[in-house]
Scaffold this motif. Structure first.
Motif, PDB file in Angstrom:
ATOM      1  N   GLY A  84       6.041 -16.614  12.019  1.00 35.66           N
ATOM      2  CA  GLY A  84       5.182 -15.490  12.363  1.00 35.66           C
ATOM      3  C   GLY A  84       5.725 -14.156  11.899  1.00 35.66           C
ATOM      4  N   LYS A  85       6.795 -14.152  11.080  1.00 29.38           N
ATOM      5  CA  LYS A  85       7.430 -12.907  10.630  1.00 29.38           C
ATOM      6  C   LYS A  85       7.412 -12.806   9.110  1.00 29.38           C
ATOM      7  CE  LYS A  85       9.458 -10.834  14.247  1.00 29.38           C
ATOM      8  NZ  LYS A  85       9.057  -9.487  14.617  1.00 29.38           N
ATOM      9  N   GLY A  86       6.960 -11.701   8.603  1.00 28.53           N
ATOM     10  CA  GLY A  86       7.047 -11.458   7.179  1.00 28.53           C
ATOM     11  C   GLY A  86       8.261 -10.606   6.875  1.00 28.53           C
ATOM     12  N   GLN A  87       8.552 -10.418   5.578  1.00 29.96           N
ATOM     13  CA  GLN A  87       9.629  -9.508   5.200  1.00 29.96           C
ATOM     14  C   GLN A  87       9.028  -8.151   4.875  1.00 29.96           C
ATOM     15  OE1 GLN A  87      11.664 -10.004   1.475  1.00 29.96           O
ATOM     16  NE2 GLN A  87      12.874  -8.197   1.968  1.00 29.96           N
ATOM     17  N   LEU A  88       9.575  -7.103   5.463  1.00 34.00           N
ATOM     18  CA  LEU A  88       9.036  -5.764   5.274  1.00 34.00           C
ATOM     19  C   LEU A  88       9.962  -4.951   4.390  1.00 34.00           C
ATOM     20  CD1 LEU A  88       8.123  -5.031   8.980  1.00 34.00           C
ATOM     21  CD2 LEU A  88       6.553  -5.635   7.149  1.00 34.00           C
ATOM     22  N   ARG A  89       9.370  -4.190   3.481  1.00 39.01           N
ATOM     23  CA  ARG A  89      10.148  -3.234   2.682  1.00 39.01           C
ATOM     24  C   ARG A  89       9.359  -1.934   2.647  1.00 39.01           C
ATOM     25  NH1 ARG A  89      12.533  -5.591  -2.711  1.00 39.01           N
ATOM     26  NH2 ARG A  89      10.342  -6.021  -3.244  1.00 39.01           N
ATOM     27  N   MET A  90      10.090  -0.842   2.613  1.00 45.90           N
ATOM     28  CA  MET A  90       9.455   0.455   2.759  1.00 45.90           C
ATOM     29  C   MET A  90      10.202   1.456   1.892  1.00 45.90           C
ATOM     30  SD  MET A  90       8.936   2.146   6.459  1.00 45.90           S
ATOM     31  CE  MET A  90       7.726   3.385   6.767  1.00 45.90           C
ATOM     32  N   ALA A  91       9.488   2.431   1.360  1.00 43.81           N
ATOM     33  CA  ALA A  91      10.144   3.520   0.626  1.00 43.81           C
ATOM     34  C   ALA A  91       9.494   4.829   1.033  1.00 43.81           C
ATOM     35  CB  ALA A  91      10.015   3.304  -0.880  1.00 43.81           C
ATOM     36  N   VAL A  92      10.313   5.839   1.384  1.00 41.47           N
ATOM     37  CA  VAL A  92       9.739   7.136   1.753  1.00 41.47           C
ATOM     38  C   VAL A  92      10.324   8.230   0.876  1.00 41.47           C
ATOM     39  CG1 VAL A  92       9.403   6.381   4.151  1.00 41.47           C
ATOM     40  CG2 VAL A  92      11.410   7.726   3.578  1.00 41.47           C
TER      41      VAL A  92
ATOM     42  N   GLY B  21       0.834  -1.190   0.000  1.00 43.05           N
ATOM     43  CA  GLY B  21       0.000   0.000   0.000  1.00 43.05           C
ATOM     44  C   GLY B  21       0.869   1.239   0.000  1.00 43.05           C
ATOM     45  N   THR B  22       0.269   2.373  -0.281  1.00 45.52           N
ATOM     46  CA  THR B  22       0.996   3.647  -0.305  1.00 45.52           C
ATOM     47  C   THR B  22       0.043   4.788   0.032  1.00 45.52           C
ATOM     48  OG1 THR B  22       2.336   5.148  -1.671  1.00 45.52           O
ATOM     49  CG2 THR B  22       0.555   3.990  -2.795  1.00 45.52           C
ATOM     50  N   ASN B  23       0.606   5.873   0.541  1.00 46.69           N
ATOM     51  CA  ASN B  23      -0.197   7.105   0.665  1.00 46.69           C
ATOM     52  C   ASN B  23       0.414   8.218  -0.178  1.00 46.69           C
ATOM     53  OD1 ASN B  23       2.027   7.996   2.101  1.00 46.69           O
ATOM     54  ND2 ASN B  23       1.091   7.640   4.088  1.00 46.69           N
ATOM     55  N   GLY B  24       1.342   7.831  -1.063  1.00 49.25           N
ATOM     56  CA  GLY B  24       1.978   8.828  -1.915  1.00 49.25           C
ATOM     57  C   GLY B  24       3.282   9.343  -1.306  1.00 49.25           C
ATOM     58  N   GLU B  25       3.424   9.246   0.023  1.00 45.75           N
ATOM     59  CA  GLU B  25       4.640   9.666   0.723  1.00 45.75           C
ATOM     60  C   GLU B  25       5.445   8.462   1.189  1.00 45.75           C
ATOM     61  OE1 GLU B  25       5.986  12.767   1.675  1.00 45.75           O
ATOM     62  OE2 GLU B  25       4.679  13.422   0.060  1.00 45.75           O
ATOM     63  N   VAL B  26       4.702   7.473   1.674  1.00 42.65           N
ATOM     64  CA  VAL B  26       5.312   6.265   2.224  1.00 42.65           C
ATOM     65  C   VAL B  26       4.720   5.062   1.499  1.00 42.65           C
ATOM     66  CG1 VAL B  26       5.503   4.827   4.295  1.00 42.65           C
ATOM     67  CG2 VAL B  26       5.590   7.318   4.505  1.00 42.65           C
ATOM     68  N   ASP B  27       5.579   4.185   0.974  1.00 43.97           N
ATOM     69  CA  ASP B  27       5.138   2.925   0.373  1.00 43.97           C
ATOM     70  C   ASP B  27       5.563   1.807   1.301  1.00 43.97           C
ATOM     71  OD1 ASP B  27       4.802   4.668  -1.785  1.00 43.97           O
ATOM     72  OD2 ASP B  27       6.657   4.004  -2.765  1.00 43.97           O
ATOM     73  N   LEU B  28       4.715   0.802   1.458  1.00 41.81           N
ATOM     74  CA  LEU B  28       5.058  -0.302   2.349  1.00 41.81           C
ATOM     75  C   LEU B  28       4.664  -1.618   1.696  1.00 41.81           C
ATOM     76  CD1 LEU B  28       6.143  -1.002   5.213  1.00 41.81           C
ATOM     77  CD2 LEU B  28       3.784  -0.907   6.000  1.00 41.81           C
ATOM     78  N   GLU B  29       5.514  -2.623   1.878  1.00 43.22           N
ATOM     79  CA  GLU B  29       5.247  -3.951   1.329  1.00 43.22           C
ATOM     80  C   GLU B  29       5.552  -4.995   2.388  1.00 43.22           C
ATOM     81  OE1 GLU B  29       7.016  -5.648  -2.661  1.00 43.22           O
ATOM     82  OE2 GLU B  29       8.048  -6.520  -0.924  1.00 43.22           O
ATOM     83  N   VAL B  30       4.668  -5.950   2.552  1.00 40.21           N
ATOM     84  CA  VAL B  30       4.863  -7.048   3.504  1.00 40.21           C
ATOM     85  C   VAL B  30       4.799  -8.344   2.706  1.00 40.21           C
ATOM     86  CG1 VAL B  30       3.871  -8.269   5.445  1.00 40.21           C
ATOM     87  CG2 VAL B  30       3.747  -5.771   5.372  1.00 40.21           C
ATOM     88  N   ARG B  31       5.824  -9.170   2.842  1.00 42.97           N
ATOM     89  CA  ARG B  31       5.875 -10.413   2.082  1.00 42.97           C
ATOM     90  C   ARG B  31       5.771 -11.582   3.052  1.00 42.97           C
ATOM     91  NH1 ARG B  31       8.308 -12.678  -2.693  1.00 42.97           N
ATOM     92  NH2 ARG B  31       9.315 -14.615  -2.022  1.00 42.97           N
ATOM     93  N   LEU B  32       4.714 -12.384   2.906  1.00 44.93           N
ATOM     94  CA  LEU B  32       4.509 -13.541   3.767  1.00 44.93           C
ATOM     95  C   LEU B  32       4.771 -14.796   2.947  1.00 44.93           C
ATOM     96  CD1 LEU B  32       1.129 -12.370   5.401  1.00 44.93           C
ATOM     97  CD2 LEU B  32       3.443 -12.098   6.311  1.00 44.93           C
ATOM     98  N   GLU B  33       5.866 -15.475   3.248  1.00 41.19           N
ATOM     99  CA  GLU B  33       6.193 -16.715   2.534  1.00 41.19           C
ATOM    100  C   GLU B  33       5.224 -17.817   2.921  1.00 41.19           C
ATOM    101  OE1 GLU B  33      10.033 -18.338   2.478  1.00 41.19           O
ATOM    102  OE2 GLU B  33      10.943 -16.620   1.454  1.00 41.19           O
TER     103      GLU B  33
END
Lengths: 380, 380
Positions: free
Chosen positions: B241-249, B46-58
């Protein structure tokens, strides 16, 4: 003029007054906290013009007097004092000291501050000619079970209050916004017959104060345009940690229109269910409901109810086990109203349907007296 | 196209996206939650235009695809699902079922949804040519210790961000509103030299996401106008119980004016104290302070500091033990600024005074590197 107060005793009781005394007011005196020294107590008091509150802490004192102190800095300070004891010394200013901290707070003259009248615990006394004793717990239920149904609209202002009906038959509380109705009946005979309407916001304050009282009895008294409360409190506040609380709330003018006729009497269908499971399912399904009318459809069948909703986002459904008495029926409700009607309940609940478009009744599983709510189905 | 997800795994990671995805937006697509199925994972974004976030659940999946679902009802539903497992089945609509509940949510075409670029964990890669690895805990400190000092004013917009300075000497974070300054130095050499400014609101999101990561390392990467984060996550999300998180600001344009010159270097007086006791006393005394400038006077003497304040309500004072090095001195601060400067600290703190009207430094008791703050005294 001096008194020494245990810090926790002071902070707990001051917290009650903090809810009542406004930060700002058209009458600046209302932003002050009243402090009075009597030969055997420190009395704290305050008002916002709608609700008056007094806390009496029985303590050894030196001297007598009545003072006003700016409430906001007093509240802030009292919460974070470093010592276990707080010493208050009244003179031209209030000297407050606790541990290594000391302060001098300016005092205001109490001229112009309204005289506050509270009921006496000894029995009816002017200006409260009518008085009754109730278990704290019962009064708390009577108020908190129906409060949600009061209106927030300016329209038909009387519905912005909770009606209390005292009679030989008992005490009844009622709230409605014209679309739904909540009732609580307490079968204890009352020594006078009277209907009064308390503003919903003052009901919230009463509930908050009653919750702090624990068990025991509370005197409920009526005077001209005012309802008063008094608790017995305890001898020796320092030892017991309990002060005596007294409260007075302004009443609304008028009373509710006749609502008995909207309460259905005959029910072709009765459904009993576990209220937690039903409420959870209703909440989930309602996420998908139309955002205007929050419509959720209920299809009652042998042994189960199927909840379903459909809106812009999609549709959802879930079934919940129920015990039915009567014939299967389809009905729809505004999910928010049904959720609020169920909100005071736990354990088993009963939904009594008078028909697919006529009012339904919500009740706890067992009780014939106590709580009930009227909810009107949406037209299918 | 199907996947089965443990409910708690889904709810915990969805909560991170719930903070980012707006309820309303001038770009309605931003109000959607992205869901992608890859051969070995469910990816939420998801994104709000300022912050993008991605969660990857294997997780084991069936099929591949990329979908947009209305975020608000999805968030509400996921929180309260009745089963331990959630089944997602993507077709023309999204079928979601869990326990006795089932729903079909409408899906939106992902045309027009912005492509989101995140750093790769493997090392620098387009569009993120610069990359460094940091302990999660250190990056968290660097951001959260200085965040309070960022400005809320429109004036000099660059101060509404936190500056991150990467160099051979290490990583430094800085925030200021022009009246005070907060710094955090991490001595770990960085593989590139660069200064970037992250909007304070995006720093808050980074802090929130980093807090959920626990220990370990985080890759911090720079691209044109953008800062990216990536965590290593874990193999087999269902088990760990942990996903991989990636973020862009998105970064702000420009950099801070030179601030080194306001950091004092010589200190005739050094005062060390227990920060909890000092902070409590300062908070109490400041209740009485002038409501405009929040002035609290500090008189440093052998073995103690006397805090005092005076305002409309009266006056208050308290003393706190300190260990002094240097000559006694009187100085005054805005209590709010001093409290905020002390806020990241626990245990022992040191206040270094360069004079009664020139800037002072606040530091933790021991460290030469790490946190420090500049606070300017009020003119006496």
């Amino acid at each position: 003029m001096k008194v020494k107060v245990p810090k926790t005793l002071l902070t707990e009781h001051v917290a009650l007054l903090e809810r009542v005394i406004p930060t700002r007011s058209s009458n600046p005196l209302f932003t002050y906290l009243g402090l009075a020294l009597t030969p055997d107590a420190l009395v704290l008091f305050g008002t916002n013009g709608e609700v008056d509150l007094e806390v009496r802490l029985e303590l050894p004192t030196e001297g007598e007097g009545r003072f006003l102190v700016p409430a906001q800095p007093f509240f802030q300070l009292v919460k974070s004092l470093p010592g276990d004891q707080v010493e208050l010394d009244f003179g031209a200013e209030l000297s407050l000291s606790s541990g290594s901290f000391s302060t001098r707070l300016s005092l205001a003259p109490d001229e112009g501050y309204p005289e506050l009248f509270f009921p006496s615990l000894e029995g009816p006394a002017e200006p409260y000619p009518l008085q009754t004793l109730l278990p704290v717990e019962e009064l708390l239920k009577a108020l908190s079970h129906v409060r949600y149904a009061a209106s927030n609209e300016e329209y038909r202002a009387i519905f912005r209050g909770v009606q209390l009906e005292f009679s030989e038959g008992g005490l009844r509380s009622v709230a409605s916004d014209g679309y739904r109705l909540a009732l609580y009946r307490l079968a204890k005979p009352q020594p006078f017959a009277k209907k009064v309407v308390v503003p919903a916001r003052s009901v919230d304050e009463m509930v908050r104060v009653l919750k702090g009282m624990g068990e025991g009895e509370v005197a409920l008294a009526l005077g001209p345009g005012v309802l008063g409360l008094a608790t017995s409190g305890s001898q020796g506040a320092a030892a017991t940690g309990k002060g005596q609380l007294r409260m007075a709330v302004r009443l609304m003018e008028g009373e509710f229109p006749d609502y008995e006729r909207v309460i259905p009497k005959e029910f072709p269908l009765k459904a009993a269910f576990d209220v937690e499971a039903f409420r959870e399912a209703l909440r989930r399904v309602s996420v998908l409901s139309d955002r205007q009318n929050h419509r959720v459809d209920l299809l009652f069948e042998e042994g189960r109810v199927l909840l379903s909703a459909e809106g812009d986002y999609g549709k959802g459904q879930e079934e919940v086990p129920v015990r039915l008495e009567g014939l299967p029926l389809a009905v729809a409700y505004n999910a928010r109203y049904l959720l609020e009607a169920l909100s005071p309940l736990s354990g088993q609940a009963v939904l009594l349907l008078s028909g697919p478009t006529s009012p339904s009744l919500v009740r706890p599983g067992e009780a014939a007296e106590g709580y009930q709510a009227v909810v009107v189905p949406l037209r299918v």
